[in-house]
Structures are given as C-alpha cells and as structure tokens.
Motif scaffolding. Structure first.
Motif, PDB file in Angstrom:
ATOM      1  N   LYS A 237      -5.430 -14.558  89.426  1.00  0.00           N
ATOM      2  CA  LYS A 237      -5.077 -15.711  89.626  1.00  0.00           C
ATOM      3  C   LYS A 237      -3.614 -15.795  90.015  1.00  0.00           C
ATOM      4  CE  LYS A 237      -3.742 -20.184  87.572  1.00  0.00           C
ATOM      5  NZ  LYS A 237      -3.596 -20.921  86.179  1.00  0.00           N
ATOM      6  N   LEU A 238      -3.426 -16.379  91.199  1.00  0.00           N
ATOM      7  CA  LEU A 238      -1.961 -16.358  91.970  1.00  0.00           C
ATOM      8  C   LEU A 238      -1.514 -17.871  91.989  1.00  0.00           C
ATOM      9  CD1 LEU A 238      -2.402 -13.810  94.880  1.00  0.00           C
ATOM     10  CD2 LEU A 238      -1.496 -13.229  92.687  1.00  0.00           C
ATOM     11  N   LYS A 239      -0.427 -18.077  91.081  1.00  0.00           N
ATOM     12  CA  LYS A 239      -0.057 -19.417  91.145  1.00  0.00           C
ATOM     13  C   LYS A 239       1.388 -19.263  91.994  1.00  0.00           C
ATOM     14  CE  LYS A 239       1.249 -23.108  87.791  1.00  0.00           C
ATOM     15  NZ  LYS A 239       0.086 -23.904  88.498  1.00  0.00           N
ATOM     16  N   LEU A 240       1.297 -19.840  93.277  1.00  0.00           N
ATOM     17  CA  LEU A 240       2.308 -19.713  94.220  1.00  0.00           C
ATOM     18  C   LEU A 240       3.120 -20.910  94.349  1.00  0.00           C
ATOM     19  CD1 LEU A 240      -0.473 -18.500  96.911  1.00  0.00           C
ATOM     20  CD2 LEU A 240       1.029 -17.168  95.531  1.00  0.00           C
ATOM     21  N   ASP A 241       4.503 -20.428  94.303  1.00  0.00           N
ATOM     22  CA  ASP A 241       5.576 -21.620  94.667  1.00  0.00           C
ATOM     23  C   ASP A 241       6.146 -21.397  96.135  1.00  0.00           C
ATOM     24  OD1 ASP A 241       7.773 -23.331  94.670  1.00  0.00           O
ATOM     25  OD2 ASP A 241       8.936 -22.146  93.333  1.00  0.00           O
ATOM     26  N   LEU A 242       5.432 -22.280  96.972  1.00  0.00           N
ATOM     27  CA  LEU A 242       5.804 -22.047  98.400  1.00  0.00           C
ATOM     28  C   LEU A 242       7.112 -22.681  98.942  1.00  0.00           C
ATOM     29  CD1 LEU A 242       2.465 -23.652  99.684  1.00  0.00           C
ATOM     30  CD2 LEU A 242       2.805 -21.153  99.117  1.00  0.00           C
ATOM     31  N   VAL A 243       7.650 -21.961  99.828  1.00  0.00           N
ATOM     32  CA  VAL A 243       8.721 -22.539 100.603  1.00  0.00           C
ATOM     33  C   VAL A 243       8.007 -23.922 101.319  1.00  0.00           C
ATOM     34  CG1 VAL A 243      10.294 -22.277 102.633  1.00  0.00           C
ATOM     35  CG2 VAL A 243       9.761 -20.510 100.898  1.00  0.00           C
ATOM     36  N   ALA A 244       8.662 -25.040 100.841  1.00  0.00           N
ATOM     37  CA  ALA A 244       7.972 -26.043 101.133  1.00  0.00           C
ATOM     38  C   ALA A 244       7.650 -26.311 102.702  1.00  0.00           C
ATOM     39  CB  ALA A 244       9.002 -27.442 100.584  1.00  0.00           C
TER      40      ALA A 244
END
Length: 663
Positions: A237-244
């Motif tokens: 599982k990859l929980k990604l905080d994106l550059v908006a």
C-alpha cells in the motif's frame, strides 16, 4: 614382536551405547545425485542512494522496526555471494546442532543468521560483505522471532554436494526477511516514510507512506529435475501526498449551468497485490553444465481507492474489488462556489501471464528474464485510467449527471502522468527490491550441485595376489578410509572390520586422494596396522576423480602375519547416563598353531567418554606379566595400550579391561 589393535572403536551417544560385538554391518545402497540451485527474483548490479533509501525503508517495514545500512553495505550485499555449505556449517555451530541438515531445520533468530553469514563471508575473505553482515547482526537484535532456513531454502540433495553452490547475498537476505515477516508479523503493518526526493520524485510527491506485508514467503531450491520454486507473494500500500494538482477546468466551465469550476488533487492511495512467480527445473545436464528451467511471472492486481487495512492485509482473505474496494478521497471540486470532496477508485485485475522455458549454460550464476515488467506496467496504467470511477460527496444533485463524465476526463488527464511516475518510480522498484517483478520473473541458476558415492573394501588378501577374491573378508583391524582434497581431510568413514566395506555416500565432484589410516583424525598420511603390508594399492593410497558416476571397487588389499588372533570388545551396559561408569572387556585369543611372545593391545577411549582406569584381567599360563603401558591423563581421551610379556600359547587367550566415565 607382534602387535594387535582392538577390532572396534566405540562411537557412543550420550544416552545410548551399543554393545559391540562381531555383527555384520548393514551397508545401504547409494547413487549419484544431481541438482541445480535456483532462485527467482531480480538481482541488483549496484545500489545508489535512492535504492539504499528504499531498501532501508522497505526491509525495516518487513521487520516491524528500523534498519539503517549504508550504501556501501547494500552494495556489498548486492554484489556478494554466500557459499551455502559454509553458511550451513556456521549456522550449525550457532544453533548447537549436529549436522548442516539439522541447522536448516533449526529455529534461528535473524541476528544468529546474520552472524553465521558474517562468519561465512570472513572464511571467504570477503571483508566488505562480512562488515555488512556485522552491521546487520547488531541492528537485528530487536527482531525476537525466529525462522527456519528449511522453510526458505529447500534442499533435496545431500548437504555435501553444496560445496560449490553459492547464492546472492541480497537475494538470501530478502528471502529471510520475507519469511520473518510472514511468520512473525501477523497484524496490520505499520507505515514507513519514504523520501520522494531521494527517489527523484520531489516535483511530484511531497511524501510517501509505505505499507508492506508478505502473503507467502519465497522458496529457493537445490534439487533435481522436477523441483519447483517460487518468489514471494506480497501486498503493498502506498499512501501518497501529492504536490497538489490544479488541472485546467475549461471543459467543465463549458457545461451549461457551470459558471465557475476548480479542481484540486492532493492525495492518492495505490495498492498492489502480486501473486508469486513460479517455475520448475526441467532438466540438468551435469556434463554439459546445462540447466533448463520453465517459469511463469506472478499475476499483479493494482488498485486505486481505499481498502480496510483489516481486509487488505489479511493473508487468508482473497480480495474482491467489487466488494472490498471503496472510494478514496483524492481532493476537492469547486462548482459554482460549492466545494465538495472528490473521490475515486479503479481496479486492474491482472491476467495470467504466459510462461516460458530457457536454457542456462553457465558460467553460473546466470539469470534469464521471463515476461516484461515495462509492458505490463504500461497496460496497467492505461487500464487504471480508463477504469477510473469518480464521485462527488455530497452530490451536486441534477448537475451530477452532466458534470461527472467531464470531471472524469479532467481527473484522468491529471492523474495519468502521476500514476505513471508512481508505478515506474515507486511501486516497480519497491517490488523489485523484494525480488518480485510486475509481470516478469527473473530466474537465476546459481550452480549445479552434484555428489556421488565412493566405496570399496579393505580385505585380508590371504593369497597375496592383489585381488579381492571370493571368500576374502575384512582384516578385523580398526581402520578408517579418508578422502583428502588439497592438503586437508574432507571426509572420514570407518571400515567395517568384519566385511571390510566402507562408503562415502555424498562426495562432490572433483579429484581426491583416497587413503587408508589407523587413526580417524586429521592426518593425511596413509598408515596400515603394524605387521600388515599392502597388496592391492600397496602404498594404501589411491587417486580418484568424481564426475558423473558412482565410483566403486576402490579396494585395498592387506596381508599380515597376525591374522590368527581375534579380539572381541564388549561393554557392560547398553545405556548409560552422564557420570556413569562403563566397563569395556577386550577378550583376546591366539587361534594359531604356534605360540607368540610379547603382545601389545591398543584401543582408544570412545567418543563422549573420559578415561577412568585400565587393567589386566585373567591371563593364561605362560604369560609372565601384563601392564598398562600407555594411557591418557585422567578424565581425558586418547590411546590405551597393554603390554603382555611371556608366551601366549596356541589356543590360549585372556582379557584386559578399560573403564571410562560418560560425559
């Protein structure tokens, strides 16, 4: 002066002592065994800073703790290899078992395994690899669970045949940690942070949280044709905080009734469930150094959205996207001033990939790739985007019907390059560092393991013709056959005193000196019993070469002038506990027609016992004296000798006594 040695030596177990008598020794049938050592999983040529960061995070996550190896340590592991037999011998010492096979089956901590691997690397003079294992051993102390190497490394060839077999150090470590995770970490894994900038994705991701769990550990093999192997099966599982992301909303504002619109995408959860790649050894040509293997990559299922951790990381649960996959919050949508949550989900259920067959011709290790990860990833990306299902929460009512189709196009266009970076820059490297490829399997043949039987007879050559004739049997002497490689003894077996038979059941390919000795120690010089001379193989030394067939009839003929004597050794107990005393009685007799002056009898303190005392028993008329002329120190092992002076007449006999304490 004629000299006679004891017929038997005592090989006693601590709790079981056999009565020694003139019994026929059962000789099993042996034959050559040939196997190939095969693993499946990508092999790293080198490790850079980005891979080092991933390895520390990923392997620490598998352990449920922290791991911090340097780039140099990871490179030593990636580029180093481990001698299997040396490793098993070192593990045997650290688990206090009796054989390498027992070491395979022993429960061992990861720290013990790392220490054994460190010792093996030191024996190979690989300083960099030994240092990497030393660092691992110190960092793995927190991992209190155990694993059995037999669950990872399955051998169906004798351990002795592994003398030339080696495995990549990083492949072996990955397998050990995956097995540890499967056996010891049964709950939902804790996340570990991964630096996006270290992966070269700083412009795409602010941060990554990685979760991983091994659903099935891998199996590495050394075995014959038909042996099956497989990689691990794993869920990520990859929980990604994106550059908006703020994609263009021109398509949305073109919809009648939409006066203003904006979209912001900031979060994404990506899941992967990869089944094991598997294969089998189809054929082994030991002479031609050719191994044929077939393999099939594992099926990879990819998801975007949200799973309950209790479902996704449940090893016994088969995932059903229609039931288990929910919408994940990926950002917000502003339509006409109303801000609502943007949610999405998508699933790609992998198709069973095509397998194949390949030939490995050496030099080993040699790797072949089955399937194509890049092709499968490109197809998966396309399917994830086309299967995208989005919704707005709360609903915009009547606008939903006209906004959602256009919004899907906008979101899909924005997510496509992000997903491409995530799949190729994060997920694929993570899985490959675990020895798993999406849609591909990299199979490595690490070497061919082969061993054969060497056997023969040490016989009393009564007619001195240098041939083992019908009716000839053993010499009734305590003798050992030894195989010497280089300048060191590689194997020792006892010669049956009655039949003369001996056998080395598992001898690796190579050239050896085969010799006869009166002692079982590390000496490499041939020696026969006093008063005996060699006939067949007069120097008591042979040169043998093991290739692809058992080697029998490696006989030694001996002739001596004391064959008219018999010596029978018995013990007063069949079982004994530590601290108890055993009394051995050696009965000797002159079966010849003439008397003999001045006789010596020799024996050794049996294994697992210590010398207590020795003496003389009943003596026949004509013997003037009997004395213990050599003995070890009290509580020690060693040679015991009795000197019997005077005349031992025809048909006369007597006894001498040896007492020992069980250790």
């Amino acid at each position: 002066m004629r000299s006679l040695r004891a017929l038997f030596t005592c090989r006693s177990l601590r709790s079981l002592l056999a009565v020694l008598a003139c019994l026929l020794w059962w000789q099993p049938a042996w034959s050559c065994t040939t196997g190939a050592c095969v693993t499946v999983g990508p092999r790293l040529a080198s490790v850079d800073i980005a891979k080092s960061a991933l390895l520390n995070a990923l392997y620490g996550n598998l352990l449920g703790g922290n791991l911090s190896l340097s780039v140099a340590d990871w490179n030593a592991l990636a580029q180093g290899d481990v001698g299997l037999l040396g490793f098993l011998n070192a593990l045997q010492a650290r688990t206090a078992v009796g054989t390498p096979d027992q070491a395979l089956a022993a429960n061992a901590t990861l720290a013990q395994l790392a220490a054994a691997l460190q010792a093996s690397a030191q024996a190979d003079a690989n300083v960099a690899l030994a240092n990497a294992y030393a660092s691992l051993a110190s960092q793995l102390a927190f991992a209190g669970g155990t694993i059995r190497m037999a669950d990872l490394l399955q051998l169906s060839v004798p351990a002795a045949s592994l003398a030339g077999a080696r495995l990549n150090a990083l492949d072996l470590l990955a397998g050990q940690l995956q097995l540890f995770n499967h056996r010891n970490l049964l709950t939902t894994p804790a996340p570990v942070g991964v630096s996006a900038s270290a992966l070269g994705l700083g412009g795409v991701l602010n941060g990554i949280q990685l979760y991983s769990q091994v659903i099935e550990p891998p199996v590495m093999v050394c075995g014959p044709s038909g042996t099956q192997f497989h990689s691990a099966a794993i869920r990520i599982k990859l929980k990604l905080d994106l550059v908006a992301l703020s994609p263009s909303t021109g398509l949305l504002t073109a919809i009648p009734g939409v006066l203003g619109a904006s979209v912001r995408i900031a979060n994404l959860d990506v899941y992967a469930s990869v089944a094991r790649a598997e294969g089998a050894i189809d054929g082994i040509d030991a002479i031609g150094r050719l191994v044929t293997v077939r393999a099939t990559p594992g099926v990879a299922d990819l998801y975007l959205g949200t799973f309950s951790d209790s479902v996704f990381f449940n090893r016994s649960r088969t995932l059903n996207a229609a039931i288990d996959l929910g919408y994940g919050n990926i950002g917000t949508v502003n339509i006409n001033g109303a801000v609502v949550a943007l949610e999405a989900r998508s699933a790609v259920i992998g198709q069973a990939p095509l397998g194949g067959s390949a030939s490995f011709t050496g030099p080993f290790p040699q790797s072949r790739t089955f399937g194509s990860s890049s092709a499968v990833l490109a197809s998966a990306l396309s399917s994830l985007v086309s299967n995208l299902d989005i919704r707005m929460t709360p609903s915009l009512g009547l606008l939903n019907a006209v906004v959602l189709p256009v919004l899907k196009t906008v979101v899909a266009g924005a997510l496509s390059p992000v997903l491409s970076n995530v799949l190729s820059g994060v997920l694929d490297p993570v899985l490959k560092l675990l020895g798993i490829g999406i849609g591909e399997a990299v199979v490595t043949v690490n070497g061919i393991a082969q061993s054969c039987t060497v056997s023969g007879t040490v016989y009393n050559d009564a007619n001195r013709n240098g041939r083992f004739d019908a009716g000839e049997s053993g010499t009734r002497q305590a003798l050992w056959a030894k195989l010497v490689a280089g300048n060191a003894v590689s194997a020792v077996v006892s010669v049956d005193p009655n039949t003369g038979a001996y056998s080395f059941p598992s001898v690796p390919m190579g050239s050896y000196s085969l010799l006869l000795d009166v002692a079982s120690g590390a000496g490499t010089a041939p020696a026969g019993p006093p008063g005996w001379a060699g006939t067949e193989a007069p120097t008591l030394l042979r040169t043998v070469t093991i290739s692809t067939a058992d080697l029998g009839s490696q006989n030694f003929g001996l002739f001596g002038d004391n064959t008219e004597f018999t010596l029978v050794k018995t013990v007063d107990k069949t079982t004994a506990a530590p601290g108890e005393v055993l009394t051995y009685t050696l009965n000797f007799k002159n079966n010849g027609a003439a008397g003999v002056n001045n006789l010596k009898i020799e024996d050794s303190v049996p294994a697992y016992t210590a010398f207590l005392d020795a003496g003389c028993g009943a003596m026949p008329a004509g013997v003037s004296s009997c004395a213990v002329s050599a003995r070890p120190d009290a509580r020690q092992a060693g040679l015991v000798q009795w000197t019997i002076n005077g005349m031992l007449g025809a048909g006369a006999g007597g006894t001498v006594i040896l007492r020992v304490t069980v250790n």
